[in-house]
Scaffold this motif. Structure first.
Motif, PDB file in Angstrom:
ATOM      1  N   GLU A  70       0.823  -1.212   0.000  1.00  0.00           N
ATOM      2  CA  GLU A  70       0.000   0.000   0.000  1.00  0.00           C
ATOM      3  C   GLU A  70       0.859   1.265   0.000  1.00  0.00           C
ATOM      4  N   VAL A  71       1.985   1.227  -0.689  1.00  0.00           N
ATOM      5  CA  VAL A  71       2.888   2.376  -0.697  1.00  0.00           C
ATOM      6  C   VAL A  71       2.242   3.572  -1.393  1.00  0.00           C
ATOM      7  N   GLU A  72       1.649   3.324  -2.557  1.00  0.00           N
ATOM      8  CA  GLU A  72       1.114   4.454  -3.327  1.00  0.00           C
ATOM      9  C   GLU A  72       0.069   5.265  -2.565  1.00  0.00           C
ATOM     10  N   PRO A  73      -0.925   4.638  -1.907  1.00  0.00           N
ATOM     11  CA  PRO A  73      -1.895   5.454  -1.158  1.00  0.00           C
ATOM     12  C   PRO A  73      -1.259   6.321  -0.075  1.00  0.00           C
ATOM     13  N   PHE A  74      -0.211   5.802   0.582  1.00  0.00           N
ATOM     14  CA  PHE A  74       0.453   6.582   1.622  1.00  0.00           C
ATOM     15  C   PHE A  74       1.181   7.778   1.017  1.00  0.00           C
ATOM     16  N   VAL A  75       1.862   7.537  -0.109  1.00  0.00           N
ATOM     17  CA  VAL A  75       2.563   8.637  -0.772  1.00  0.00           C
ATOM     18  C   VAL A  75       1.565   9.675  -1.270  1.00  0.00           C
ATOM     19  N   ARG A  76       0.487   9.212  -1.874  1.00  0.00           N
ATOM     20  CA  ARG A  76      -0.526  10.137  -2.383  1.00  0.00           C
ATOM     21  C   ARG A  76      -1.138  10.967  -1.256  1.00  0.00           C
ATOM     22  N   GLN A  79       1.305  13.713  -0.488  1.00  0.00           N
ATOM     23  CA  GLN A  79       1.263  14.717  -1.551  1.00  0.00           C
ATOM     24  C   GLN A  79       0.034  15.596  -1.425  1.00  0.00           C
ATOM     25  N   ARG A  80      -1.096  14.970  -1.099  1.00  0.00           N
ATOM     26  CA  ARG A  80      -2.347  15.714  -0.976  1.00  0.00           C
ATOM     27  C   ARG A  80      -2.267  16.736   0.156  1.00  0.00           C
ATOM     28  N   VAL A  81      -1.645  16.346   1.262  1.00  0.00           N
ATOM     29  CA  VAL A  81      -1.519  17.263   2.396  1.00  0.00           C
ATOM     30  C   VAL A  81      -0.604  18.433   2.043  1.00  0.00           C
ATOM     31  N   ALA A  82       0.521  18.139   1.393  1.00  0.00           N
ATOM     32  CA  ALA A  82       1.426  19.215   0.993  1.00  0.00           C
ATOM     33  C   ALA A  82       0.741  20.161   0.011  1.00  0.00           C
ATOM     34  N   ASP A  83      -0.023  19.606  -0.926  1.00  0.00           N
ATOM     35  CA  ASP A  83      -0.754  20.449  -1.874  1.00  0.00           C
ATOM     36  C   ASP A  83      -1.805  21.295  -1.163  1.00  0.00           C
ATOM     37  N   ALA A  84      -2.445  20.715  -0.142  1.00  0.00           N
ATOM     38  CA  ALA A  84      -3.457  21.460   0.614  1.00  0.00           C
ATOM     39  C   ALA A  84      -2.830  22.637   1.345  1.00  0.00           C
ATOM     40  N   ALA A 134       8.968  12.029  -1.537  1.00  0.00           N
ATOM     41  CA  ALA A 134       7.956  11.823  -2.578  1.00  0.00           C
ATOM     42  C   ALA A 134       6.676  12.600  -2.323  1.00  0.00           C
ATOM     43  N   TRP A 135       6.711  13.532  -1.368  1.00  0.00           N
ATOM     44  CA  TRP A 135       5.522  14.337  -1.085  1.00  0.00           C
ATOM     45  C   TRP A 135       5.605  15.693  -1.784  1.00  0.00           C
ATOM     46  N   GLY A 136       6.226  15.712  -2.955  1.00  0.00           N
ATOM     47  CA  GLY A 136       6.355  16.941  -3.720  1.00  0.00           C
ATOM     48  C   GLY A 136       7.666  17.653  -3.510  1.00  0.00           C
ATOM     49  N   GLY A 137       8.540  17.097  -2.685  1.00  0.00           N
ATOM     50  CA  GLY A 137       9.798  17.768  -2.382  1.00  0.00           C
ATOM     51  C   GLY A 137      10.729  17.897  -3.570  1.00  0.00           C
ATOM     52  N   THR A 138      10.721  16.924  -4.479  1.00  0.00           N
ATOM     53  CA  THR A 138      11.621  17.002  -5.629  1.00  0.00           C
ATOM     54  C   THR A 138      11.217  18.123  -6.573  1.00  0.00           C
ATOM     55  N   VAL A 139       9.956  18.558  -6.510  1.00  0.00           N
ATOM     56  CA  VAL A 139       9.498  19.692  -7.313  1.00  0.00           C
ATOM     57  C   VAL A 139       9.740  21.003  -6.580  1.00  0.00           C
ATOM     58  N   ARG A 140       9.373  21.037  -5.306  1.00  0.00           N
ATOM     59  CA  ARG A 140       9.429  22.307  -4.566  1.00  0.00           C
ATOM     60  C   ARG A 140      10.846  22.694  -4.170  1.00  0.00           C
ATOM     61  N   LEU A 141      11.687  21.730  -3.834  1.00  0.00           N
ATOM     62  CA  LEU A 141      13.030  22.067  -3.355  1.00  0.00           C
ATOM     63  C   LEU A 141      13.816  22.903  -4.360  1.00  0.00           C
TER      64      LEU A 141
END
Length: 233
Positions: A70-76, A79-84, A134-141
């Motif tokens: 269940e890796v993908e749901p946890f990562v998603r 990501q959703r929280v960071a986007d929020a 993987a919570w958006g850090g590679t884009v935001r950093l």
């Protein structure tokens, strides 16, 4: 594990699991998202309890989701929280006192302002044990610190102190009392802050941004017509 305190025009959101350095579980991520999305205050101040800001994802949870597939749901979810946080109507200020690691850095990157105390430290240690943010850090950093520092910081897995974080642009200021800065922001015009955040964060085309700036400025002028008339006299 997420504690909320509404005080005047600032909502203080505390990651409150100090015995685990505020490491995040799925439930905590959901609570954090709700605390930001449901907020009607103009400013959210995000902090950690105890001696750390946030150690990122709870590694025992990561191990469990890996075993269960269940890796993908946890990562998603992360990501959703960071986007929020990034898209919240409120201005979100991270007050980093102590360690921010992995997902903790990623949550801070999603905030509008990152304020560090002199005791703050930052690190993306995932590369040392075969992971990466993987919570958006590679884009935001790289957007925040630039490509060179982003690669050095993430590829090395090294820890940087508050002064180096300031040099990199990872934090906006090093202050003794980040909450006081958050409270001072709430003294500004709330509508203007919301529109400024929306415009500065817009990743659309230049033409779209300019059109939106016109609309936003018109809205502000209409809302404050009487005040502007007095200032002009």
């Amino acid at each position: 594990m997420v504690r909320i305190e509404d005080a005047d025009d600032v909502r203080v959101v505390t990651l409150d699991r100090p015995e685990r350095r505020n490491a995040l579980t799925p439930a905590a991520l959901d609570d954090l998202e709700a605390a930001v999305v449901d907020c009607t205050a103009p400013v959210v101040y995000l902090r950690g309890a105890g001696e750390a800001f946030c150690a990122g994802a709870d590694l025992s949870v990561v191990a469990d989701v890996a075993d269960s597939g269940e890796v993908e749901p946890f990562v998603r979810r992360g990501q959703r929280v960071a986007d929020a946080i990034e898209s919240a109507s409120a201005v979100v200020v991270a007050g980093v006192d102590g360690a921010a690691r992995g997902g903790g850095v990623e949550l801070a990157l999603a905030c509008d302002l990152r304020l560090a105390t002199p005791d703050a430290t930052f690190g993306e240690p995932g590369v040392t044990f075969g992971l990466f943010g993987a919570w958006g850090g590679t884009v935001r950093l790289p957007e925040v610190v630039g490509l060179g520092d982003a690669l050095d910081f993430s590829l090395s897995g090294r820890v940087v102190d508050a002064e180096e974080a300031l040099r990199m642009g990872l934090v906006s200021r090093v202050v003794d009392d980040p909450r006081a800065v958050a409270e001072s922001l709430a003294e500004n015009d709330h509508m203007a802050m919301g529109l400024l955040k929306e415009r500065v964060r817009d990743r659309g085309s230049k033409a779209d941004q300019e059109d939106a700036e016109v609309a936003a400025f018109e809205a502000l002028v209409e809302a404050h017509a009487d005040d502007l008339t007095e200032l002009g006299e």
